[in-house]
Design a protein around this motif. Structure first.
Motif, PDB file in Angstrom:
ATOM      1  N   ILE A   1       8.274  -0.423  -2.713  1.00  0.00           N
ATOM      2  CA  ILE A   1       8.783  -0.602  -0.931  1.00  0.00           C
ATOM      3  C   ILE A   1       8.582  -2.543  -0.846  1.00  0.00           C
ATOM      4  CG2 ILE A   1       8.618  -1.580   1.351  1.00  0.00           C
ATOM      5  CD1 ILE A   1       7.576   1.872   1.068  1.00  0.00           C
ATOM      6  N   LEU A   2       9.618  -3.302  -1.032  1.00  0.00           N
ATOM      7  CA  LEU A   2      10.051  -4.860  -1.572  1.00  0.00           C
ATOM      8  C   LEU A   2      10.095  -5.858   0.048  1.00  0.00           C
ATOM      9  CD1 LEU A   2       9.728  -7.716  -2.722  1.00  0.00           C
ATOM     10  CD2 LEU A   2      12.033  -7.044  -2.933  1.00  0.00           C
ATOM     11  N   LEU A   3       9.385  -6.302   0.996  1.00  0.00           N
ATOM     12  CA  LEU A   3       9.286  -6.841   1.559  1.00  0.00           C
ATOM     13  C   LEU A   3       8.831  -7.791   2.465  1.00  0.00           C
ATOM     14  CD1 LEU A   3       6.926  -3.865   4.519  1.00  0.00           C
ATOM     15  CD2 LEU A   3       9.637  -4.979   4.725  1.00  0.00           C
ATOM     16  N   SER A   4       9.020  -9.288   2.767  1.00  0.00           N
ATOM     17  CA  SER A   4       9.024 -10.398   3.264  1.00  0.00           C
ATOM     18  C   SER A   4       9.282 -10.538   4.748  1.00  0.00           C
ATOM     19  CB  SER A   4      10.330 -11.186   3.064  1.00  0.00           C
ATOM     20  OG  SER A   4       9.882 -12.636   3.045  1.00  0.00           O
ATOM     21  N   TYR A 198      -1.867  -9.208  -5.989  1.00  0.00           N
ATOM     22  CA  TYR A 198      -2.475  -8.044  -5.780  1.00  0.00           C
ATOM     23  C   TYR A 198      -2.658  -7.008  -6.725  1.00  0.00           C
ATOM     24  CZ  TYR A 198      -6.372 -10.992  -2.872  1.00  0.00           C
ATOM     25  OH  TYR A 198      -6.956 -11.936  -2.978  1.00  0.00           O
ATOM     26  N   ILE A 199      -2.447  -6.429  -7.187  1.00  0.00           N
ATOM     27  CA  ILE A 199      -2.030  -5.285  -8.475  1.00  0.00           C
ATOM     28  C   ILE A 199      -3.367  -4.079  -8.018  1.00  0.00           C
ATOM     29  CG2 ILE A 199      -1.434  -3.641  -9.956  1.00  0.00           C
ATOM     30  CD1 ILE A 199       0.280  -6.730 -10.952  1.00  0.00           C
ATOM     31  N   VAL A 200      -2.335  -2.787  -7.656  1.00  0.00           N
ATOM     32  CA  VAL A 200      -3.317  -2.377  -7.352  1.00  0.00           C
ATOM     33  C   VAL A 200      -2.333  -0.751  -7.916  1.00  0.00           C
ATOM     34  CG1 VAL A 200      -3.365   0.173  -5.494  1.00  0.00           C
ATOM     35  CG2 VAL A 200      -3.539  -2.092  -4.515  1.00  0.00           C
ATOM     36  N   LEU A 201      -3.812  -0.457  -9.161  1.00  0.00           N
ATOM     37  CA  LEU A 201      -3.673   1.037  -9.692  1.00  0.00           C
ATOM     38  C   LEU A 201      -3.788   2.295  -9.347  1.00  0.00           C
ATOM     39  CD1 LEU A 201      -2.158   1.078 -12.386  1.00  0.00           C
ATOM     40  CD2 LEU A 201      -4.139   0.833 -13.158  1.00  0.00           C
ATOM     41  N   LEU A 208       1.131   8.407  -5.944  1.00  0.00           N
ATOM     42  CA  LEU A 208       1.394   6.683  -5.338  1.00  0.00           C
ATOM     43  C   LEU A 208       1.821   7.129  -3.666  1.00  0.00           C
ATOM     44  CD1 LEU A 208       1.564   3.496  -5.917  1.00  0.00           C
ATOM     45  CD2 LEU A 208       3.808   3.934  -6.534  1.00  0.00           C
ATOM     46  N   ASP A 209       2.469   7.521  -3.807  1.00  0.00           N
ATOM     47  CA  ASP A 209       3.242   7.680  -2.178  1.00  0.00           C
ATOM     48  C   ASP A 209       2.121   8.598  -1.088  1.00  0.00           C
ATOM     49  OD1 ASP A 209       5.454   6.685  -2.916  1.00  0.00           O
ATOM     50  OD2 ASP A 209       6.668   9.217  -2.892  1.00  0.00           O
ATOM     51  N   GLU A 210       1.390   9.370  -1.762  1.00  0.00           N
ATOM     52  CA  GLU A 210       0.079  10.486  -0.518  1.00  0.00           C
ATOM     53  C   GLU A 210      -0.833   8.289  -0.774  1.00  0.00           C
ATOM     54  OE1 GLU A 210       0.176  13.074   0.606  1.00  0.00           O
ATOM     55  OE2 GLU A 210       2.377  13.448  -0.338  1.00  0.00           O
ATOM     56  N   TRP A 211      -1.023   7.916  -1.569  1.00  0.00           N
ATOM     57  CA  TRP A 211      -1.996   6.890  -1.476  1.00  0.00           C
ATOM     58  C   TRP A 211      -1.564   6.492   0.128  1.00  0.00           C
ATOM     59  CZ3 TRP A 211      -1.634   1.382  -2.428  1.00  0.00           C
ATOM     60  CH2 TRP A 211      -3.580   1.016  -1.987  1.00  0.00           C
ATOM     61  N   VAL A 212      -0.572   6.150  -0.537  1.00  0.00           N
ATOM     62  CA  VAL A 212       0.558   4.219   0.389  1.00  0.00           C
ATOM     63  C   VAL A 212       0.232   5.189   1.803  1.00  0.00           C
ATOM     64  CG1 VAL A 212       2.316   3.398   1.322  1.00  0.00           C
ATOM     65  CG2 VAL A 212       1.932   3.014  -1.262  1.00  0.00           C
ATOM     66  N   LYS A 213       0.650   6.590   2.398  1.00  0.00           N
ATOM     67  CA  LYS A 213       0.469   6.905   4.149  1.00  0.00           C
ATOM     68  C   LYS A 213      -0.771   5.884   3.855  1.00  0.00           C
ATOM     69  CE  LYS A 213       4.461  10.366   3.012  1.00  0.00           C
ATOM     70  NZ  LYS A 213       4.380  11.639   2.658  1.00  0.00           N
ATOM     71  N   SER A 214      -2.127   6.569   3.247  1.00  0.00           N
ATOM     72  CA  SER A 214      -2.996   6.515   4.121  1.00  0.00           C
ATOM     73  C   SER A 214      -3.268   5.605   3.920  1.00  0.00           C
ATOM     74  CB  SER A 214      -4.287   7.608   2.906  1.00  0.00           C
ATOM     75  OG  SER A 214      -4.280   6.792   2.360  1.00  0.00           O
ATOM     76  N   PHE A 215      -3.389   4.315   3.162  1.00  0.00           N
ATOM     77  CA  PHE A 215      -3.690   3.563   2.849  1.00  0.00           C
ATOM     78  C   PHE A 215      -3.595   2.197   4.425  1.00  0.00           C
ATOM     79  CE2 PHE A 215      -2.827  -1.063   1.694  1.00  0.00           C
ATOM     80  CZ  PHE A 215      -3.810  -1.770   1.268  1.00  0.00           C
TER      81      PHE A 215
END
Length: 270
Positions: A1-4, A198-201, A208-215
């Motif tokens: 997801i790209l946001l500004s 910052y890069i998250v691996l 990835l989608d599951e982790w993003v939902k909980s972040f």
């Protein structure tokens, strides 16, 4: 997801200056300025705009704002004045019935982003009367540059599980780093260190989608606190991101209702 988020905030702040009563109150609350006056918000944005440009003389940060008016629509002088003074906004009066106006707006955006966003508008609404635009351009040099000779091919695994052979920028360097049970995070600074990427691996097996939902912000704060300098072998794939998004539903969900209601919206200050 790209946001500004910075761009969205400035466009909505300019809109708030043209709103009145409950319409303005809703916009200010969504922006996080609910406890502040319009003047305080404008001064904060003005200070931030100038501050970002001056943070690092090795990094290019350009932020441009503009107000586009249909030639049959007369904006108030006070409104145009505050946009020019607080947001350094350029004001253009054009004939919205002519499709060529879309080209002029796209040219403005392309110029302000060094050609990175050449087609900001892809469709044109001849019934439109006003456009508030923000363009944000950032170009930074790595504090620890990647050498071109070290770029090489490697296998990158997509979120879908598929693999692709891509170009990787490579280096061995000391970077702030942390790791928990789900992901590892590294910080890569630009210029004098005022700006960073910052890069998250995610670890293998973590979707990835599951982790993003909980972040959330709390997790992010813990990550930043846990970062320590570590010597790393970095393989960073070259990438390009593009995204078009209509924010109406998101803004409505955040509490911006009256601005989208023809009967209730009050933009009398515009």
């Amino acid at each position: 997801i790209l946001l500004s988020p910075q761009s969205a905030s400035y466009a909505l702040s300019m809109l708030a200056n043209g709103a009145a009563d409950e319409t303005q109150t809703e916009i200010m609350k969504v922006l996080g300025f609910g406890e502040f006056t319009l003047d305080e918000m404008n001064k904060y944005n003005q200070k931030l705009m100038k501050g970002l440009v001056e943070l690092d003389n090795t990094t290019t940060v350009n932020m441009a704002n503009s107000l586009w008016l249909d030639n049959e629509f007369k904006a108030l002088d006070d409104y145009k004045k505050v946009l020019k003074e607080a947001y350094e906004a350029e004001v253009f009066v054009e004939e919205f019935a002519q499709r060529g106006t879309m080209g002029k707006i796209n040219e403005w955006c392309s110029e302000k982003t060094d050609g990175c966003i050449p087609h900001f508008l892809k469709e044109w609404n001849e019934d439109g009367k006003t456009i508030l635009a923000n363009a944000l351009y950032f170009k930074g040099k790595w504090l620890m540059p990647f050498e071109k000779k070290d770029t090489g091919k490697g296998v990158f695994t997509l979120a879908s599980g598929q693999s692709e052979n891509v170009d990787f920028m490579r280096q061995t360097a000391n970077n702030p780093y942390m790791k928990n049970e789900h992901v590892s995070v590294a910080q890569f600074a630009y210029g004098n260190g005022a700006f960073s990427m910052y890069i998250v691996l995610p670890h293998e097996g973590i979707l990835l989608d599951e982790w993003v939902k909980s972040f959330d912000a709390g997790q992010w704060a813990v990550m930043l606190e846990g970062m320590k300098l570590q010597k790393m072998n970095v393989w960073l794939p070259k990438f390009k991101l593009e995204r078009d998004v209509v924010m109406n539903d998101m803004l409505h969900a955040l509490g911006l209702a009256k601005a989208f209601d023809a009967e209730e919206a009050d933009f009398s200050a515009l």
